[in-house]
Design a protein around this motif. Structure first.
Motif, PDB file in Angstrom:
ATOM      1  N   LYS A   1       0.829  -1.209   0.000  1.00 52.77           N
ATOM      2  CA  LYS A   1       0.000   0.000   0.000  1.00 52.77           C
ATOM      3  C   LYS A   1       0.859   1.254   0.000  1.00 52.77           C
ATOM      4  O   LYS A   1       0.535   2.256  -0.645  1.00 52.77           O
TER       5      LYS A   1
ATOM      6  N   TYR B   1       1.857   1.805  -3.456  1.00 54.09           N
ATOM      7  CA  TYR B   1       0.717   2.345  -4.200  1.00 54.09           C
ATOM      8  C   TYR B   1       0.517   3.829  -3.889  1.00 54.09           C
ATOM      9  O   TYR B   1       0.351   4.655  -4.804  1.00 54.09           O
TER      10      TYR B   1
ATOM     11  N   LEU C   1       0.006  -2.374  -7.648  1.00 56.11           N
ATOM     12  CA  LEU C   1      -1.322  -2.992  -7.662  1.00 56.11           C
ATOM     13  C   LEU C   1      -1.208  -4.514  -7.646  1.00 56.11           C
ATOM     14  O   LEU C   1      -1.969  -5.196  -6.940  1.00 56.11           O
TER      15      LEU C   1
ATOM     16  N   VAL D   1      -0.332  -5.544  -4.036  1.00 57.11           N
ATOM     17  CA  VAL D   1      -1.491  -5.510  -3.135  1.00 57.11           C
ATOM     18  C   VAL D   1      -2.420  -6.689  -3.438  1.00 57.11           C
ATOM     19  O   VAL D   1      -2.951  -7.337  -2.530  1.00 57.11           O
ATOM     20  N   GLY D   2      -2.596  -6.989  -4.724  1.00 53.21           N
ATOM     21  CA  GLY D   2      -3.421  -8.132  -5.114  1.00 53.21           C
ATOM     22  C   GLY D   2      -2.846  -9.452  -4.645  1.00 53.21           C
ATOM     23  O   GLY D   2      -3.581 -10.346  -4.212  1.00 53.21           O
TER      24      GLY D   2
ATOM     25  N   LYS E   1     -11.175  -9.495  -3.904  1.00 53.55           N
ATOM     26  CA  LYS E   1     -10.341  -8.296  -3.794  1.00 53.55           C
ATOM     27  C   LYS E   1      -9.095  -8.434  -4.664  1.00 53.55           C
ATOM     28  O   LYS E   1      -8.699  -7.480  -5.353  1.00 53.55           O
TER      29      LYS E   1
ATOM     30  N   GLN F   1      -9.970  -7.887  -8.284  1.00 55.01           N
ATOM     31  CA  GLN F   1     -10.220  -6.469  -8.570  1.00 55.01           C
ATOM     32  C   GLN F   1      -8.900  -5.704  -8.750  1.00 55.01           C
ATOM     33  O   GLN F   1      -8.754  -4.892  -9.670  1.00 55.01           O
ATOM     34  N   LEU F   2      -7.937  -5.961  -7.865  1.00 59.14           N
ATOM     35  CA  LEU F   2      -6.651  -5.279  -7.938  1.00 59.14           C
ATOM     36  C   LEU F   2      -5.865  -5.704  -9.174  1.00 59.14           C
ATOM     37  O   LEU F   2      -5.235  -4.874  -9.840  1.00 59.14           O
TER      38      LEU F   2
ATOM     39  N   GLU G   1      -7.203  -3.830 -12.059  1.00 62.36           N
ATOM     40  CA  GLU G   1      -6.698  -2.457 -12.133  1.00 62.36           C
ATOM     41  C   GLU G   1      -5.284  -2.436 -12.713  1.00 62.36           C
ATOM     42  O   GLU G   1      -4.942  -1.550 -13.517  1.00 62.36           O
ATOM     43  N   SER G   2      -4.471  -3.398 -12.301  1.00 59.71           N
ATOM     44  CA  SER G   2      -3.113  -3.488 -12.841  1.00 59.71           C
ATOM     45  C   SER G   2      -3.157  -3.761 -14.343  1.00 59.71           C
ATOM     46  O   SER G   2      -2.387  -3.181 -15.125  1.00 59.71           O
TER      47      SER G   2
END
Length: 415
Positions: A238, A241, A261, A264-265, A276, A279-280, A283-284
């Motif tokens: 994080k 990020y 990202l 975090v994923g 979750k 989703q991450l 985004e990546s």
């Protein structure tokens, strides 16, 4: 030497078993040098599933899981011990992990041999740490767990993790681990791991951070993941990020953002937070599509894209979204064909292509599209043969052939 084997391809793990498997896998993925792990088990089916899954992963990465076992109890000290303390140069370079299942043999002779082996290993622990640059996983009988601390206290002290199995095998389809399941115990850090995390902590206190902070955070993230500190790893990711978000949208800054990202994923996935994580990873992926639109189809941009596609495909597969996984793995496969056309038949490009073929073939087999799966696995086998022929001195490339042969054999049984 003999190699333990059992047909557990059809067996499935319970959600708790999947959670422990995932954390074992994550630990080994982040172990870039020597680490020592203990698994105590009286459940051979669980151990066999873990072993087969790890063996498949390392074959796809053009290395091999070393599962050599002695046939006689006395060979634990006369054959296996020298193999660990004096590995061949080839094995050192390949960083082959050792999976040593000493839990299945019973009787007084084997019990005494295990004790003697562990005591000798305890005496030679520093030599072992200096010589090996790969993980060693020792699987021992569950009932002998409480003797280890007394018999080999120094060896126990340098372990990186330990795990005690339960009856985690079931026949119904795979279920996902929940967010609330306790992690396996991964306990110790090397001095290098600690220094990397401390450096990140020191730089975090600075009001102004530069690119050096991002490099330090990435090293600390790997150290935290390797030692199973997933909440710490999530905090580090994080911070990466947060550092990347305010930066201008240059291709370099966008790539840093995509890596953060992904990190975090990865921590979300390690803690069983599959939605979750997906989703991450999404985004990546979108960030990497943005990079591709800006810089064009460079090999690096294409490879980053394929990695993101594989990440989302893996989570989709784990959640039973097979058609979505199929679409993602197919796009990754086409991307890697594109890379191969641009850079030529380099070992990296061929290996990456073989991984994509393996993913696509597995999905086709899961969907009972056996004809397509067979065609894909045959192509993977041809690539493996090409690598094996060109790099015949490396056992890892040769093992890729056996991986795809096993895939085709399994397919014949399913169809």
């Amino acid at each position: 030497m003999k190699t333990a084997s059992a047909d557990s391809r059809k067996a499935r793990l319970t959600p708790e078993g999947e959670a422990h498997w995932l954390r074992l896998k994550q630990h080994l993925e982040w172990s870039e040098t020597f680490s020592l792990g203990f698994i105590f088990s009286s459940h051979p089916e669980v151990v066999e599933i873990f072993k087969e899954r790890l063996a498949a992963i390392y074959r796809a990465r053009v290395t091999k899981l070393n599962t050599s076992l002695p046939s006689l109890p006395e060979e634990l000290t006369t054959t296996l011990l020298p193999l660990l303390l004096n590995p061949s140069e080839n094995k050192v370079q390949l960083k082959q992990p050792f999976w040593l299942d000493l839990s299945t043999e019973s009787g007084t002779d084997w019990q005494r041999a295990r004790v003697s082996f562990l005591i000798r290993l305890n005496e030679q622990r520093e030599s072992l740490r200096r010589t090996l640059h790969s993980p060693v996983i020792l699987i021992l009988p569950q009932k002998e767990r409480y003797d280890i601390k007394t018999l080999v206290p120094d060896l126990w002290a340098i372990r990186d993790f330990s795990m005690e199995t339960e009856q985690w095998v079931k026949e119904p389809p795979l279920q996902l681990p929940s967010d609330h399941q306790a992690p396996s115990r991964i306990l110790s850090q090397t001095p290098q791991d600690k220094s990397m995390i401390k450096e990140w902590e020191r730089l975090m206190k600075r009001e102004r951070k530069d690119q050096g902070f991002l490099f330090a955070a990435q090293r600390a993230f790997k150290a935290a993941m390797k030692t199973g500190q997933y909440e710490l790893a999530a905090s580090i990711a994080k911070s990466q990020y947060d550092f990347c978000i305010p930066k201008k949208e240059t291709p370099e800054a966008l790539r840093d953002l995509s890596v953060s990202l992904n990190n975090v994923g990865t921590t979300a996935q390690a803690m069983g937070q599959w939605e979750k994580a997906q989703q991450l990873f999404n985004e990546s992926l979108e960030t990497r599509r943005n990079i591709l639109a800006r810089v064009g189809e460079t090999p690096e941009a294409l490879r980053d894209l394929s990695v993101s596609l594989d990440n989302i495909g893996t989570t989709a597969h784990a959640m039973g979204q097979w058609e979505k996984a199929q679409q993602l793995f197919n796009e990754s496969l086409e991307t890697r064909r594109n890379i191969l056309a641009r850079v030529g038949e380099t070992p990296q490009a061929l290996r990456d292509l073989s991984i994509s073929l393996d993913n696509v073939g597995e999905i086709e087999q899961s969907l009972k599209k056996y004809h397509k799966a067979k065609k894909i696995f045959r192509e993977g086998l041809n690539i493996a043969r090409k690598l094996s022929k060109e790099f015949s001195e490396l056992e890892a490339y040769r093992s890729l052939e056996s991986h795809f042969r096993d895939r085709l054999d399994d397919l014949e049984k399913d169809s």
